[in-house]
Scaffold this active site. Structure first.
Site, PDB file in Angstrom:
ATOM      1  N   GLU A   1       0.831  -1.211   0.000  1.00  0.00           N
ATOM      2  CA  GLU A   1       0.000   0.000   0.000  1.00  0.00           C
ATOM      3  C   GLU A   1       0.865   1.261   0.000  1.00  0.00           C
ATOM      4  OE1 GLU A   1      -3.344   2.112   2.861  1.00  0.00           O
ATOM      5  OE2 GLU A   1      -3.157  -0.067   2.909  1.00  0.00           O
TER       6      GLU A   1
ATOM      7  N   LYS B   1      -7.362  -0.972  11.803  1.00  0.00           N
ATOM      8  CA  LYS B   1      -6.750  -1.425  10.549  1.00  0.00           C
ATOM      9  C   LYS B   1      -5.528  -0.582  10.248  1.00  0.00           C
ATOM     10  CE  LYS B   1      -6.150  -1.525   5.860  1.00  0.00           C
ATOM     11  NZ  LYS B   1      -5.383  -0.608   5.014  1.00  0.00           N
TER      12      LYS B   1
ATOM     13  N   ASP C   1       3.993 -14.492  11.893  1.00  0.00           N
ATOM     14  CA  ASP C   1       2.625 -14.843  11.502  1.00  0.00           C
ATOM     15  C   ASP C   1       1.704 -13.653  11.739  1.00  0.00           C
ATOM     16  OD1 ASP C   1       0.095 -15.868  11.157  1.00  0.00           O
ATOM     17  OD2 ASP C   1       0.431 -17.672  12.340  1.00  0.00           O
TER      18      ASP C   1
ATOM     19  N   HIS D   1      -2.434  10.364   0.380  1.00  0.00           N
ATOM     20  CA  HIS D   1      -2.494   8.967  -0.048  1.00  0.00           C
ATOM     21  C   HIS D   1      -2.708   8.879  -1.561  1.00  0.00           C
ATOM     22  CE1 HIS D   1      -3.244   4.676   0.331  1.00  0.00           C
ATOM     23  NE2 HIS D   1      -4.344   4.822  -0.383  1.00  0.00           N
TER      24      HIS D   1
END
Length: 431
Positions: free
Chosen positions: A83, A267, A283, A381
């Site tokens: 991203e 998130k 992980d 962004h």
């Protein structure tokens, strides 16, 4: 090690090969390790040994976050993420936090929880009494499987019986094994210990053991990061630093009260933590599961962070979350790029790695809510995203930035518009 600075001004402007050389010098990488960064570290042959039905590898961009000072020490932090703006944003946030002395972090001992499910118990109270009475011998059994972890000061710490009298399949007793896994993530150690315990648990309870598995809600194994940012570091052309600090506090309050906001808020935290997990061969699904379950531990899903204006008018931030990460075993030792990433990071223990990840999560969260509360998330962004759109539209190498700049200027960051811009340059798409 102590004198090195993670400040890398103008790093992003340097050619790729030069960036690799700077990091190689910083981390003391040898020529083979530097080559791993230059030439896709994971070969198909090695990938074939790691998973089943291998077809090849799937590469992600690997970057390095700068400006991190944690407990007085500078770190460069490898991040694998697709991203745009994540690495730039977290480095910028770390620079603001650095101005307030950097991050202060801590971690609990790396204690994981293993669970044994027991059903068909004739007398629940008698079963619980029997478990309690035999705790010492049960802990001894659990410690028989991994002498290395025990010799390093880890191993079985406690056993707790948790009755569930009403489940869809009737009463069950869940046995929790608390197990210190030291520098391992610990899944294999825990699961092996549970297998050794199960027959004894069945005997003591007169029940039938079913599932024997670790829990990813590692709430005994947490990492905490804190920081204080001087208000003047937050000032923009439109807002004073005090105003921005207040806007960030309000944004955080939104995520505390509303799970719809909290999901997106958290998130953003995991954007940073996952990227470090992937880079170091940890992980990230386990860490994600633990973080989100922990966020709902009070019965309502909410923010993992706390941001508020302190008594001096500065911005205080804090995060605590489960962090089951390791630096021995698994992909951390097998994947060549993960090994190089661990050398760049240069952490000495799993709890230290957990603290670094908590600091990254806090910084990533600051970057997101700072942008949201001031310019809005899209401005910065989308400017970075425009390059991907230009590439997707088939812009030739020498035109990518030019097309991206025009898309941003027009505020029309779409593939169709990018194709029109490319066509107007009289250059065939993809050439």
């Amino acid at each position: 090690m102590g004198n090195k600075s993670s400040r890398l001004p103008g790093f992003y402007k340097r050619p790729l090969a030069e960036r690799v050389q700077i990091i190689a010098d910083w981390a003391g990488l040898d020529s083979n390790e530097a080559a791993v960064l230059n030439e896709q570290g994971l070969t198909n042959e090695l990938a074939d040994k790691m998973i089943e039905n291998t077809l090849g590898t799937f590469a992600l961009p690997l970057g390095v976050a700068a400006n991190f000072k944690i407990n007085g020490r500078d770190y460069l932090i490898p991040m694998a993420v697709e991203e745009p703006s994540v690495v730039a944003a977290v480095s910028n946030a770390a620079k603001k936090i650095r101005a307030g002395g950097g991050f202060r972090t801590s971690a609990t001992d790396p204690v994981m929880i293993g669970q044994i499910q027991v059903l068909d118990i004739p007398d629940m109270n008698a079963a619980i009494v029997a478990i309690e009475a035999n705790k010492a011998s049960l802990l001894e059994t659990a410690n028989c499987c991994d002498k290395v972890i025990v010799s390093l000061g880890g191993g079985a710490q406690n056993i707790v019986a948790r009755p569930f009298p009403n489940t869809p399949v009737g009463p069950m007793l869940i046995i929790h094994l608390y197990f210190d896994t030291r520098d391992a993530m610990g899944a294999n150690a825990i699961n092996t210990a549970l297998e050794s315990l199960a027959p004894k648990i069945a005997e003591l309870t007169n029940g039938r053991t079913s599932l024997r598995i670790l829990s990813n809600l590692a709430d005994q194994r947490t990492a905490t990061a804190r920081c204080t940012i001087p208000a003047d570091q937050l000032a923009t052309k439109e807002y004073s630093g005090q105003e921005v600090a207040k806007l960030i506090e309000e944004a955080n309050a939104f995520a505390i009260v509303d799970p719809y906001r909290a999901a997106t808020h958290n998130k953003g935290i995991m954007n940073g933590i996952d990227a470090v997990c992937i880079a170091t061969g940890n992980d990230w699904r386990a860490v994600e599961a633990g973080a989100h379950a922990f966020a709902a531990r009070d019965g309502r899903y909410q923010s993992l962070t706390d941001w508020h204006v302190d008594e001096n008018g500065d911005l205080y931030g804090e995060i605590t979350l489960p962090m089951a990460v390791g630096m021995v075993g698994g992909a951390t030792k097998v994947h060549p790029t993960a090994r190089v990433a661990m050398k760049i990071l240069d952490v000495k223990s799993a709890p230290e790695l957990a603290q670094v990840m908590a600091a990254v999560g806090l910084a990533q969260n600051l970057a997101a809510i700072n942008a949201l509360a001031t310019v809005g998330i899209q401005k910065g962004h989308m400017a970075l995203h425009a390059r991907q759109v230009a590439m997707a539209a088939g812009a030739p190498e020498e035109l990518i930035q030019q097309v991206a700049d025009q898309l941003v200027a027009e505020r029309r960051i779409h593939v169709d518009r990018a194709k029109e811009i490319i066509a107007s340059n009289q250059l065939p798409i993809g050439q």
